[in-house]
Every structure is written in C-alpha cells, then in structure tokens.
Design an enzyme around this catalytic site. Structure first.
Site, PDB file in Angstrom:
ATOM      1  N   SER A  42       0.823  -1.216   0.000  1.00  0.00           N
ATOM      2  CA  SER A  42       0.000   0.000   0.000  1.00  0.00           C
ATOM      3  C   SER A  42       0.854   1.261   0.000  1.00  0.00           C
ATOM      4  O   SER A  42       1.898   1.321   0.669  1.00  0.00           O
ATOM      5  CB  SER A  42      -0.892   0.003   1.250  1.00  0.00           C
ATOM      6  N   TYR A  93      -1.876   5.944  -4.574  1.00  0.00           N
ATOM      7  CA  TYR A  93      -3.035   6.833  -4.532  1.00  0.00           C
ATOM      8  C   TYR A  93      -2.724   8.040  -5.398  1.00  0.00           C
ATOM      9  O   TYR A  93      -1.556   8.342  -5.666  1.00  0.00           O
ATOM     10  CB  TYR A  93      -3.313   7.298  -3.096  1.00  0.00           C
ATOM     11  N   THR A 149      -5.328   3.119  -7.012  1.00  0.00           N
ATOM     12  CA  THR A 149      -6.629   2.990  -6.346  1.00  0.00           C
ATOM     13  C   THR A 149      -7.429   4.274  -6.550  1.00  0.00           C
ATOM     14  O   THR A 149      -6.963   5.360  -6.211  1.00  0.00           O
ATOM     15  CB  THR A 149      -6.430   2.701  -4.846  1.00  0.00           C
ATOM     16  N   LYS A 158      -7.745   0.090  -9.511  1.00  0.00           N
ATOM     17  CA  LYS A 158      -8.434  -0.639  -8.427  1.00  0.00           C
ATOM     18  C   LYS A 158      -9.576   0.213  -7.898  1.00  0.00           C
ATOM     19  O   LYS A 158      -9.385   1.389  -7.584  1.00  0.00           O
ATOM     20  CB  LYS A 158      -7.442  -0.932  -7.299  1.00  0.00           C
ATOM     21  N   HIS A 175     -13.251  -1.412  -1.970  1.00  0.00           N
ATOM     22  CA  HIS A 175     -12.346  -1.091  -0.862  1.00  0.00           C
ATOM     23  C   HIS A 175     -12.773  -1.841   0.415  1.00  0.00           C
ATOM     24  O   HIS A 175     -12.664  -1.339   1.532  1.00  0.00           O
ATOM     25  CB  HIS A 175     -12.364   0.422  -0.612  1.00  0.00           C
TER      26      HIS A 175
HETATM   27  C1  LIG Z   1      -7.703  -1.685   7.133  1.00  0.00           C
HETATM   28  C2  LIG Z   1      -7.728  -1.600   5.647  1.00  0.00           C
HETATM   29  C3  LIG Z   1      -6.907  -0.668   5.020  1.00  0.00           C
HETATM   30  C4  LIG Z   1      -6.910  -0.596   3.626  1.00  0.00           C
HETATM   31  N1  LIG Z   1      -6.028   0.262   3.013  1.00  0.00           N
HETATM   32  C5  LIG Z   1      -5.977   0.277   1.659  1.00  0.00           C
HETATM   33  C6  LIG Z   1      -4.994   1.041   0.998  1.00  0.00           C
HETATM   34  O1  LIG Z   1      -4.144   1.676   1.605  1.00  0.00           O
HETATM   35  N2  LIG Z   1      -5.019   1.044  -0.365  1.00  0.00           N
HETATM   36  C7  LIG Z   1      -5.931   0.328  -1.096  1.00  0.00           C
HETATM   37  O2  LIG Z   1      -5.912   0.364  -2.320  1.00  0.00           O
HETATM   38  N3  LIG Z   1      -6.849  -0.430  -0.477  1.00  0.00           N
HETATM   39  C8  LIG Z   1      -6.890  -0.482   0.871  1.00  0.00           C
HETATM   40  N4  LIG Z   1      -7.796  -1.302   1.483  1.00  0.00           N
HETATM   41  C9  LIG Z   1      -8.713  -2.122   0.668  1.00  0.00           C
HETATM   42  C10 LIG Z   1      -8.110  -3.478   0.339  1.00  0.00           C
HETATM   43  O3  LIG Z   1      -7.071  -3.368  -0.599  1.00  0.00           O
HETATM   44  C11 LIG Z   1      -9.151  -4.429  -0.268  1.00  0.00           C
HETATM   45  O4  LIG Z   1      -9.791  -3.776  -1.341  1.00  0.00           O
HETATM   46  C12 LIG Z   1     -10.187  -4.923   0.716  1.00  0.00           C
HETATM   47  O5  LIG Z   1      -9.627  -5.135   1.996  1.00  0.00           O
HETATM   48  C13 LIG Z   1     -10.769  -6.225   0.193  1.00  0.00           C
HETATM   49  O6  LIG Z   1     -11.798  -6.641   0.986  1.00  0.00           O
HETATM   50  P1  LIG Z   1     -11.661  -7.769   2.137  1.00  0.00           P
HETATM   51  O7  LIG Z   1     -10.984  -7.091   3.296  1.00  0.00           O
HETATM   52  O8  LIG Z   1     -13.082  -8.113   2.385  1.00  0.00           O
HETATM   53  O9  LIG Z   1     -10.841  -8.910   1.586  1.00  0.00           O
HETATM   54  C14 LIG Z   1      -7.794  -1.421   2.870  1.00  0.00           C
HETATM   55  C15 LIG Z   1      -8.589  -2.348   3.519  1.00  0.00           C
HETATM   56  C16 LIG Z   1      -8.551  -2.462   4.894  1.00  0.00           C
HETATM   57  C17 LIG Z   1      -9.410  -3.504   5.554  1.00  0.00           C
END
Ligand SMILES: Cc1cc2nc3c(=O)[nH]c(=O)nc-3n(C[C@H](O)[C@H](O)[C@H](O)COP(=O)(O)O)c2cc1C
Length: 362
Positions: A111, A134, A160, A234, A258
């Site tokens: 990330s 980002y 993203t 994404k 997300h």
């Molecule tokens: C705590 C947390 C932080 C996240 N931070 C980012 C991030 O920094 N960048 C990003 O593209 N997606 C982020 N996501 C989204 C994840 O990449 C992903 O799309 C999502 O967790 C998928 O769903 P799931 O947790 O049900 O598997 C984050 C998700 C969580 C749970």
C-alpha cells in the site's frame, strides 16, 4: 515465538481470535466498514449465497493452482490486498506480511500508506513487486511516487481510484481511532497531505476542501502514458468504467469497493464482477476483491471470470494473531481450501474452473 499448536487450526478461528485480540480502535479501523456496513456485509453475503456444482470423475491428477498474469507466473490465483499501517498489528509491519506471503510463494500488493519504507519491504521479500498508488493531488506528484516505487524495484502498479475522500467511518469515530505517533504512512511523508477525513477535520463543507485535488479520467489517461510499467485501476464497479480503463491503456482492473470501507451501499463486488466481464470480455485482466474469507470463495470468483483475487481482512487477522507466521498460515489455509475445492469439483487447473460450475442465488 509461536509453537505450531498455538496457531488457530481453521480460518474462522483466525477471524474470531483477531477480533478478540484487537484494541477497540484497531477493530474499528481494520475490521469495520463505512456507514451501516451494508456493503461490507453484501460482499460476504454474495459469496455465501453462491453454490458450486461439482463435476466428479474428471481427470485431476497432477493439478496445480498456478496462473499467469501480466506476463508473471503466480503459484496461486490470489495475492495480499494493499492495506495500510501493518505496524498497528505487528512491529515488523509490512515486512512481516510480505515475508509471510513470500513463504507461500504469494505476492503482496504494498500500500501507498504502508508504515514501512517501500524499498525496505521490497528488499525483505524478493517476490513482492506490486505497489499501490493513490492520486497524490497532482499529476507530477503521482508520477513521482510511481517513479520512487519503480526505482525500488516494483514492476506492477495499482492505482486505487475509489477513495479520494475518507468514507463515513462511524466505528472509527465512535472508537476515537487515531494513529499512534510511531505509526505513519512513511512513504508519503515528503508529499503534502491529500486525503481528508471530513467528519473529523471538517470545519467547512467537504466539497470546499477537496475538489482541486481530485483526479479525473484525463489524469488517469496521462498517467498511463507517463509511467513505464503496467498500471491496474483498483476500485472499479461500473462496467463502463472498466471499458474506459481498458481504453486508456490500464493493464487490468480490480473490481473492488475497498472492502466496504468507502461508499456504503455500493454493490457487492461479486455481483459487479459478472457485469464487468460481460462488458470487457474474458481476455482483459479483471481481478476482484472484497468478502473472500474461504478457499471456496476464491473458486467462485475465478469461476465467474476473475483472473485473480486479492485478500484483505483474512491477512489482517493472520498478521494480528501471529505476525509473519500468521500471514503465511492464513494464506496456506486458503490455498489448501482452494485445492480441496478444485479436487472435489473436478478441476485440475485454474482454467478448468468455469462459470457453469457456480450457481449464484443473489
Ligand atoms: C484496514 C484496511 C486498510 C486498507 N487500506 C488500503 C490502501 O491503503 N489502499 C488500497 O488500495 N486499499 C486499501 N484497502 C482495501 C483493500 O485493498 C481491499 O480492497 C479490501 O480489503 C478487500 O476486501 P476484504 O478485506 O473483504 O478482503 C484497505 C482495507 C482495509 C481492511
């Protein structure tokens, strides 16, 4: 540090143990969704409502979960999703995650908001070469971050696009979630802050704050032309946006909401996956994430046309429960479950998993 028999034996035990171990603040940050969590729930419900129709007696000897994606060979059709601030869960943070995934020959998407230096993560795990960007508030700054990642050896970028502003995070506000002073998005510290948390910081209207730093399709088009690496988008849900991503030269799209953390009431990703693939065809690389908790869920997403999937919360829970080893074990359990699902349904390879093997009861 951990004896093998101290680890959970099954995936759901990781999820319950992590929930119990996390502070209220971490639970709100890592496990909750935006608003009423309708989208978070919808992601998981879509999978639990799907049914696999097995095809026994087919040849499955010598099977494999291997895939080829964007010219790379992957041992499994899943990767670790980019998520922020791993050091809230383990002192080694993203390094622990990347190493744990690498032990299973699985890639981690790092990330932009990682809490460890991106070059350090890259050198700790040689196979970890996907980096998530980002939009950094301007074309030049976004390109600068991309170039820093490429210079550190990342080869695939993920932009993203679904979180230009923080979602309505009731749970975090209730829990008073704040980053502790020793955990930061270290790779972004040289850039001016672009992401804004309206319900906490807002002295004025959200629109007044943010409009000038938001990207649009022309910016994305420009970035695609300017970066010397494949870039996936994404956070795609609408089929027309997937088609537009393809037309501006995105190397692929990740159907994602997300993990239900941004727009509550957005649809389940599994539902939109079908629509997206109908629109862009089965050759274009469409990945997905959101709500995958078991190996059978991976099978279902692949059957419905995803080329690969990303895993978020299950890895969060593995890291929380047992650091690097926990990440590795969670990913191993997912792989074992996927292989069992493939054998039980008569699939020797990922290419054998077809749409007619899944019945969606949405
Ligand atoms: C705590 C947390 C932080 C996240 N931070 C980012 C991030 O920094 N960048 C990003 O593209 N997606 C982020 N996501 C989204 C994840 O990449 C992903 O799309 C999502 O967790 C998928 O769903 P799931 O947790 O049900 O598997 C984050 C998700 C969580 C749970």
């Amino acid at each position: 540090m951990f004896e093998p028999d101290q680890l959970p034996h099954i995936l759901p035990e990781y999820y319950t143990r992590a929930r119990d171990m996390m502070s209220l603040q971490n639970r709100a940050y890592f496990l909750a969704g935006a608003g009423d969590e309708a989208t978070l729930l919808a992601n998981e419900t879509a999978f639990s409502c799907a049914r696999i129709i097995p095809r026994p007696l087919r040849e499955t000897g010598g099977g494999s979960t291997q895939i080829s994606l964007l010219g790379q060979s992957h041992a499994t059709p899943f990767m670790v999703a980019p998520f922020a601030y791993h050091r809230l869960l383990d002192p080694l943070g993203e390094t622990a995650t990347a190493r744990g995934a690498q032990a299973q020959s699985i890639k981690t998407v790092v990330s932009a908001q990682s809490s460890v230096d991106l070059a350090q993560i890259r050198s700790a795990a040689a196979s970890c070469d996907w980096f998530q960007l980002y939009w950094m508030g301007s074309r030049e700054r976004t390109l600068e971050l991309a170039e820093i990642a490429l210079a550190a050896g990342y080869t695939v970028l993920v932009l993203t696009i679904d979180a230009p502003v923080q979602g309505v995070r009731d749970r975090e506000i209730e829990a008073g979630f704040q980053l502790p002073p020793d955990v930061r998005a270290v790779n972004l510290s040289a850039f001016p802050a672009t992401r804004f948390t309206p319900l906490i910081e807002g002295q004025s209207f959200v629109f007044d704050h943010i409009a000038h730093v938001l990207p649009n399709w022309r910016d994305v088009d420009w970035l695609m032309q300017s970066v010397a690496a494949p870039v996936l988008l994404k956070g795609i849900l609408h089929p027309d946006d997937a088609a537009r991503a393809a037309s501006v030269g995105a190397a692929g799209v990740i159907v994602s909401n997300h993990g239900g953390r941004v727009l509550d009431r957005a649809p389940a990703t599994l539902e939109m996956l079908l629509e997206v693939i109908k629109r862009v065809g089965s050759e274009y690389p469409v990945l997905m994430d959101g709500g995958i908790r078991r190996g059978v869920d991976i099978f279902i997403a692949l059957a419905l046309g995803a080329k690969a999937v990303l895993i978020g919360r299950p890895v969060v829970c593995g890291l929380c429960v047992a650091g690097e080893l926990g990440v590795s074990h969670v990913l191993r359990l997912l792989r074992d479950e996927l292989e069992i699902a493939m054998l039980l349904s008569g699939c020797a390879s990922i290419n054998d998993i077809h749409a007619d093997m899944v019945h969606l009861k949405l």
